[in-house]
Design a protein around this motif. Structure first.
Motif, PDB file in Angstrom:
ATOM      1  N   GLN A 105       0.815  -1.214   0.000  1.00 25.87           N
ATOM      2  CA  GLN A 105       0.000   0.000   0.000  1.00 25.87           C
ATOM      3  C   GLN A 105       0.851   1.267   0.000  1.00 25.87           C
ATOM      4  O   GLN A 105       0.497   2.267  -0.627  1.00 25.87           O
ATOM      5  CB  GLN A 105      -0.942  -0.002   1.210  1.00 25.87           C
ATOM      6  CG  GLN A 105      -1.968  -1.129   1.188  1.00 25.87           C
ATOM      7  CD  GLN A 105      -2.834  -1.107  -0.058  1.00 25.87           C
ATOM      8  OE1 GLN A 105      -3.268  -0.042  -0.505  1.00 25.87           O
ATOM      9  NE2 GLN A 105      -3.072  -2.279  -0.642  1.00 25.87           N
ATOM     10  N   THR A 106       1.989   1.242   0.672  1.00 33.21           N
ATOM     11  CA  THR A 106       2.857   2.431   0.699  1.00 33.21           C
ATOM     12  C   THR A 106       3.417   2.717  -0.690  1.00 33.21           C
ATOM     13  O   THR A 106       3.408   3.858  -1.164  1.00 33.21           O
ATOM     14  CB  THR A 106       4.009   2.223   1.688  1.00 33.21           C
ATOM     15  OG1 THR A 106       3.475   1.987   3.002  1.00 33.21           O
ATOM     16  CG2 THR A 106       4.917   3.448   1.734  1.00 33.21           C
ATOM     17  N   ARG A 108       2.194   1.624  -3.556  1.00 32.15           N
ATOM     18  CA  ARG A 108       1.085   1.975  -4.459  1.00 32.15           C
ATOM     19  C   ARG A 108       0.697   3.436  -4.316  1.00 32.15           C
ATOM     20  O   ARG A 108       0.435   4.124  -5.313  1.00 32.15           O
ATOM     21  CB  ARG A 108      -0.124   1.076  -4.191  1.00 32.15           C
ATOM     22  CG  ARG A 108      -0.019  -0.307  -4.770  1.00 32.15           C
ATOM     23  CD  ARG A 108      -1.298  -1.102  -4.597  1.00 32.15           C
ATOM     24  NE  ARG A 108      -2.448  -0.491  -5.286  1.00 32.15           N
ATOM     25  CZ  ARG A 108      -3.624  -1.097  -5.432  1.00 32.15           C
ATOM     26  NH1 ARG A 108      -3.807  -2.328  -4.942  1.00 32.15           N
ATOM     27  NH2 ARG A 108      -4.610  -0.506  -6.047  1.00 32.15           N
ATOM     28  N   ALA A 109       0.667   3.925  -3.101  1.00 28.13           N
ATOM     29  CA  ALA A 109       0.293   5.317  -2.873  1.00 28.13           C
ATOM     30  C   ALA A 109       1.286   6.276  -3.514  1.00 28.13           C
ATOM     31  O   ALA A 109       0.920   7.366  -3.962  1.00 28.13           O
ATOM     32  CB  ALA A 109       0.181   5.587  -1.370  1.00 28.13           C
TER      33      ALA A 109
END
Length: 425
Positions: A105-106, A108-109
């Protein structure tokens, strides 16, 4: 699975009508408000994937500086094997069954931005620009209007891909507004030309291809390997001032009538992504000379549309009106033939050279790729949905072009190339 497999799915969702599914992955240059640095991205769905972020995360085997150079030229100059391998790696990272990027998620952000939140720029530094004249239907229509309809094609047209050198300096990215050009034009009822803004401003529906592998001075490119020198394709609007053009084009061809602006789409669709849509080109009679003879199918099934939004409807939702639908596969001369002919004299090309297809017209009246043809040189104006008429483009009018290849449940598309005409300065 191969990157072109129609069953591939990405964890970035796309609809069947989306131009940028995982089977496409076009390259472009973008920036955003938080980071004005121009950098390389790939379009996937409604997102842009920042390749510099992937390189910094050691997910691509290239230094991030390659993707921070402000154009695709440095990346493209690494060669065909690198383009193909990079696309394959990105495809693998984007698959819905690969958790490496999907579940981080990090990362991807940091790596994904919405396309509507970025600014798209000219994808390559355009080293040179050549425009061809390769649609038999277009050449016949124009020749019939301005010469004998029985001899619409000049004697050389069926033997040689006709082209001329344009201005690389005035190639602009989609969304750039252009001012109506001024120049000399010859009115039919007076003996001498006048200096005035163009009264017959037109669009030309084209595609363009970008050189990725150059050739040296004096070394022609063989037609059988020509497409290996092409990085990818874009949509292209070769804006044309028809009245300036009619006065100036004899004997050396277009000059001021074309040089004021050429618009291209921001995403470069690779030849690898277009491979499933390769088709046979029209039969060529007479048979071209040996250096132009093709051993493979070198045409592509690309649906194309042009929309006009008149100044009277500016800002109104859904006000654009489709005025042309045609297909690239009808082009008489192929990209491989154009490039082989361009270099047969020993002319060298450079990374970033842009080659325009020439106006793309079909055989039906609704498939004509210019207002010159659609309105018979303004004699039969288009009647728009708002009741207004258009023989040629008026100040404030906007032209938008789009194109895509239709796969089984997905599209490989080019997005759009748009442009608005401002008053002459």
């Amino acid at each position: 699975m191969q990157p072109n497999d129609p069953t591939l799915k990405s964890f970035i969702e796309t609809s069947p009508e989306c131009h940028f599914p995982i089977q496409n992955l076009p390259f472009g240059i973008f920036s955003n408000l938080e980071d004005p640095t121009l950098r390389v991205g790939v379009a996937i769905g409604d997102q842009v994937l920042d390749l510099a972020i992937l390189a910094d995360a050691d997910l691509l085997p290239l230094p991030s500086e390659i993707f921070l150079s402000g154009s695709l030229n440095q990346f493209v100059a690494l060669g065909h094997a690198t383009w193909r391998a990079t696309r394959e790696l990105i495809s693998h990272l984007l698959r819905d069954d690969n958790p490496l990027l999907r579940d981080d998620q990090t990362l991807r952000a940091a790596a994904f931005l919405r396309q509507d939140a970025v600014t798209l720029h000219l994808p390559m530094e355009i080293a040179g620009y050549t425009d061809f004249y390769s649609s038999k239907e277009h050449a016949t229509n124009v020749g019939s209007m301005f010469r004998d309809p029985e001899n619409a094609l000049l004697p050389n047209w069926l033997h040689i891909p006709i082209g001329y050198n344009g201005r690389a300096s005035s190639v602009v990215v989609s969304g750039t507004a252009l001012h109506r050009p001024k120049g000399q034009l010859k009115l039919p009822d007076v003996d001498a030309p006048i200096f005035a803004p163009s009264r017959k401003l037109d669009f030309e529906l084209e595609t363009g291809f970008l050189i990725g592998q150059p050739n040296a001075l004096g070394e022609p490119i063989d037609i059988n390997v020509a497409e290996q020198h092409i990085f990818g394709m874009v949509l292209l609007n070769d804006w044309s001032a028809r009245d300036l053009q009619q006065w100036e084009y004899v004997p050396l061809g277009p000059f001021n009538s074309k040089s004021f602006g050429t618009s291209i789409s921001p995403w470069v669709v690779t030849m690898e992504a277009l491979e499933p849509f390769r088709v046979a080109s029209p039969v060529q009679q007479p048979t071209p000379l040996p250096y132009l003879q093709q051993q493979t199918d070198n045409a592509y099934d690309i649906a194309l549309e042009v929309t006009l939004t008149p100044i009277e409807d500016e800002g109104k939702p859904g006000s654009g009106q489709t005025i042309c639908k045609t297909n690239f596969k009808a082009m008489y001369w192929t990209m491989a033939q154009q490039l082989a002919h361009h270099t047969v004299s020993g002319c060298n090309t450079k990374v970033g050279d842009l080659m325009g297809s020439g106006t793309i017209s079909g055989s039906a009246s609704g498939a004509f790729g210019s207002l010159l043809e659609l309105t018979r040189n303004g004699q039969k104006p288009l009647i728009l949905a708002n009741g207004m008429q258009r023989g040629f483009i008026q100040d404030g009018d906007a032209i938008s072009m789009t194109g895509w290849c239709q796969g089984d449940g997905y599209r490989v598309g080019f997005g759009q190339v748009t442009g608005k005409i401002l008053p002459a300065r």
